[in-house]
Enzyme design. Sequence first.
Site, PDB file in Angstrom:
ATOM      1  N   ALA A 193      65.689  63.635  66.896  1.00 50.99           N
ATOM      2  CA  ALA A 193      65.883  62.177  66.937  1.00 50.99           C
ATOM      3  C   ALA A 193      65.056  61.340  66.215  1.00 50.99           C
ATOM      4  O   ALA A 193      65.473  60.402  65.732  1.00 50.99           O
ATOM      5  CB  ALA A 193      65.849  61.826  68.525  1.00 50.99           C
ATOM      6  N   PHE A 197      63.709  62.177  63.197  1.00 48.88           N
ATOM      7  CA  PHE A 197      64.121  62.243  61.976  1.00 48.88           C
ATOM      8  C   PHE A 197      65.409  61.484  61.695  1.00 48.88           C
ATOM      9  O   PHE A 197      65.428  60.801  60.681  1.00 48.88           O
ATOM     10  CB  PHE A 197      64.464  63.775  61.548  1.00 48.88           C
ATOM     11  CG  PHE A 197      64.901  63.846  60.104  1.00 48.88           C
ATOM     12  CD1 PHE A 197      64.176  63.847  59.280  1.00 48.88           C
ATOM     13  CD2 PHE A 197      66.315  64.015  60.078  1.00 48.88           C
ATOM     14  CE1 PHE A 197      64.588  64.070  57.726  1.00 48.88           C
ATOM     15  CE2 PHE A 197      66.791  64.118  58.582  1.00 48.88           C
ATOM     16  CZ  PHE A 197      65.999  64.289  57.570  1.00 48.88           C
ATOM     17  N   ASP A 198      66.365  61.404  62.705  1.00 47.26           N
ATOM     18  CA  ASP A 198      67.430  60.694  62.575  1.00 47.26           C
ATOM     19  C   ASP A 198      67.253  59.243  62.447  1.00 47.26           C
ATOM     20  O   ASP A 198      67.643  58.536  61.734  1.00 47.26           O
ATOM     21  CB  ASP A 198      68.298  60.974  63.767  1.00 47.26           C
ATOM     22  CG  ASP A 198      68.901  62.341  63.779  1.00 47.26           C
ATOM     23  OD1 ASP A 198      68.977  63.033  62.619  1.00 47.26           O
ATOM     24  OD2 ASP A 198      69.460  62.904  64.826  1.00 47.26           O
ATOM     25  N   SER A 234      76.764  68.213  54.133  1.00 43.39           N
ATOM     26  CA  SER A 234      76.344  67.764  55.341  1.00 43.39           C
ATOM     27  C   SER A 234      77.384  67.061  56.177  1.00 43.39           C
ATOM     28  O   SER A 234      78.440  66.953  55.764  1.00 43.39           O
ATOM     29  CB  SER A 234      75.073  67.018  55.449  1.00 43.39           C
ATOM     30  OG  SER A 234      74.374  67.068  56.604  1.00 43.39           O
ATOM     31  N   LYS A 240      79.196  70.172  68.053  1.00 41.64           N
ATOM     32  CA  LYS A 240      78.038  70.400  66.876  1.00 41.64           C
ATOM     33  C   LYS A 240      77.211  71.437  67.402  1.00 41.64           C
ATOM     34  O   LYS A 240      76.116  71.127  68.138  1.00 41.64           O
ATOM     35  CB  LYS A 240      77.469  69.077  66.648  1.00 41.64           C
ATOM     36  CG  LYS A 240      76.777  69.055  65.226  1.00 41.64           C
ATOM     37  CD  LYS A 240      76.304  67.789  64.828  1.00 41.64           C
ATOM     38  CE  LYS A 240      75.302  67.614  63.725  1.00 41.64           C
ATOM     39  NZ  LYS A 240      74.128  68.465  63.739  1.00 41.64           N
ATOM     40  N   CYS A 245      44.059  63.387 100.183  1.00 40.87           N
ATOM     41  CA  CYS A 245      43.215  63.433 101.475  1.00 40.87           C
ATOM     42  C   CYS A 245      41.592  64.015 101.208  1.00 40.87           C
ATOM     43  O   CYS A 245      40.822  63.961 102.079  1.00 40.87           O
ATOM     44  CB  CYS A 245      43.766  64.451 102.314  1.00 40.87           C
ATOM     45  SG  CYS A 245      43.771  66.126 101.882  1.00 40.87           S
TER      46      CYS A 245
END
Length: 680
Positions: free
Chosen positions: A36, A38-39, A86, A113, A411
Amino acid sequence: MTEDNAQLRRTWNDLAEKVRYHRDRYYNEQPEIPDADFDALFKQLQQLEEDHPELAVPDSPTMVVGAPVAEQSSFDNVEHLERMLSLDNVFDEQELRDWLGRTPAKQYLTELKIDGLSIDLVYRNGQLERAATRGDGRVGEDITANARVIEDIPHQLQGTDEYPVPAVLEIRGEVFITVEDFPEVNAQRIADGGKPFANPRNAAAGSLRQKNIEDVKKRRLRMISHGIGFTEGFSPASQHDAYLALAAWGLPTSPYTEAVTDPEDVVKKVSYWADHRHDALHEMDGLVIKVDDIASQRALGSTSRAPRWAIAYKYPPEEVTTKLLDIQVGVGRTGRVTPFAVMEPVLVAGSTVSMATLHNQSEVKRKGVLIGDTVVIRKAGEVIPEVLGPVVELRDGTEREYIFPTLCPECGTRLAPAKADDVDWRCPNMQSCPGQLSTRLTYLAGRGAFDIEALGEKGAEDLIRTGILLDESGLFDLTEDDLLSSNVYTTNAGKVNASGKKLLDNLQKSKQTDLWRVLVALSIRHVGPTAARALAGRYHSIQALIDAPLEELSETDGVGTIIAQSFKDWFEVDWHKAIVDKWAAAGVTMEEEVGEVAEQTLEGLTIVVTGGLEGFTRDSVKEAIISRGGKASGSVSKKTDYVVIGENAGSKATKAEELGLRILDEAGFVRLLNTGSADE
């Protein structure tokens, strides 16, 4: 060049360098950041080039595919017959609708995917000639020897009258490890002295590049075909026709591919798989949408890196990076003290999270995280977010080590492991530790126990912190007068509010419940719903359970020695017995009538039910299976005996078909319940 232009060029250079660096790391098995992240970098660079076209150059990372084969690669280079492109990505519904609007078609195909490693296969006259990685789209690594030991990849294609084998066929596919096989692959790797893989994708990528064929064989690699490259003697009219031919020749294709004619149905498919992404047999990070007609594909063409006739809808990331601000601990219902990460809020898997589990102090040390680190976190579906590890390269020296506490934060009792080799540290003050008491109250109010809707986490904590309850023994004796001291169950005027009245009503109704639910509510270590059902089904009363010898308890199906011993140990404690006595005095179920025992028609069978059945609720279908000696499972595997398919069945049905399992409709399921056979 103006100063503004110079700054833009510096920004572009910086982004392009980062994208190239992380792209190379990803394609050569050494990723440093989640997909994510990198995206996001890639999209930022794309947007900069769209806003300032003068910045774009032919070798921009936005114009190229994959990454060059690493110089240190031990495999030979090989050229693809046709460029291996791609896919462009979209990240929200509007972007998808925009693409559909620009790309009208009579029919689309939707495909999952797969989060694996791309592979290119070349067959000549049906014989596997070579296999290669994607590389930079033109040149990849020759991994033919490794591909030959993947069972899904045929060495020889089998032609048919309808689909004769072409002279030359280039196949694009994805190599992966199934979600089910991944734990066993990791266990084998650890047994061999290696470190566990972080995820199935890394495992597949690392395995495909092994030089030792025997190691490759151990990794349970799978392959699915999802496209064709260069061909000679094969000209399908559509992508769908191509897949039919591939399947006829013995090449595996995805069981999740669907043909869709209405763009609105494409949007619905995206939404469906967003909710069911963990039902697939492999990890997936998006849905691919393709124009089906190949003549239309040719007319649409491609850019330098991706076809215009296909798009990948990427789902919200399940792995992201964020800042670790602090590490704190929480105390559970059985006294277990669990460290958790306090982080800068970050969006992951569709929700914003600011806390994630670290399991125990041994895990904190093993993962090597420091307070102040940038960390990678993962959240899969409804699973609690987990810290995977630090991004060491981003440390600046201000980070500090976490020191696990020696005293209970709730406690003040000294913490200790339950036994010498226990990785979990516990607070031994089970009777009066407020942290344990409030979490036990929340647990016993859950749907798997008493199902007390009006008693949530805040209410449970309030009842303990205000001293209204000293422990769970007095829960069913609560009155309106008791609740007047509450901060949650009273109005500003000091009277019991609607939630308080609902709580008292819930408590009265929940007294008469199944015995197994009472056993669950006691929070006996290791005794969950499955063991509780088994014990209640055999003994039918609390007293009979207390009187039963340890060996006899342990022989109960689904129980065993550890659970039986834990049960016995729990009832050796006086204040535990006081809870049972007070609940019994208040009218809580302590025994149930022994009805007619159902015939054990399903003994030894594992059954999965997916979708809705007309004659059963979710709970009743599970009860029907268990009461007849069967195991009601939530996941399909090779060990499943039957899969029952109801309305709106999910991908479990598809997986059952792929595994060749016995599939039943509701009528067949009823026959199986009644007779032990599904045959008419």
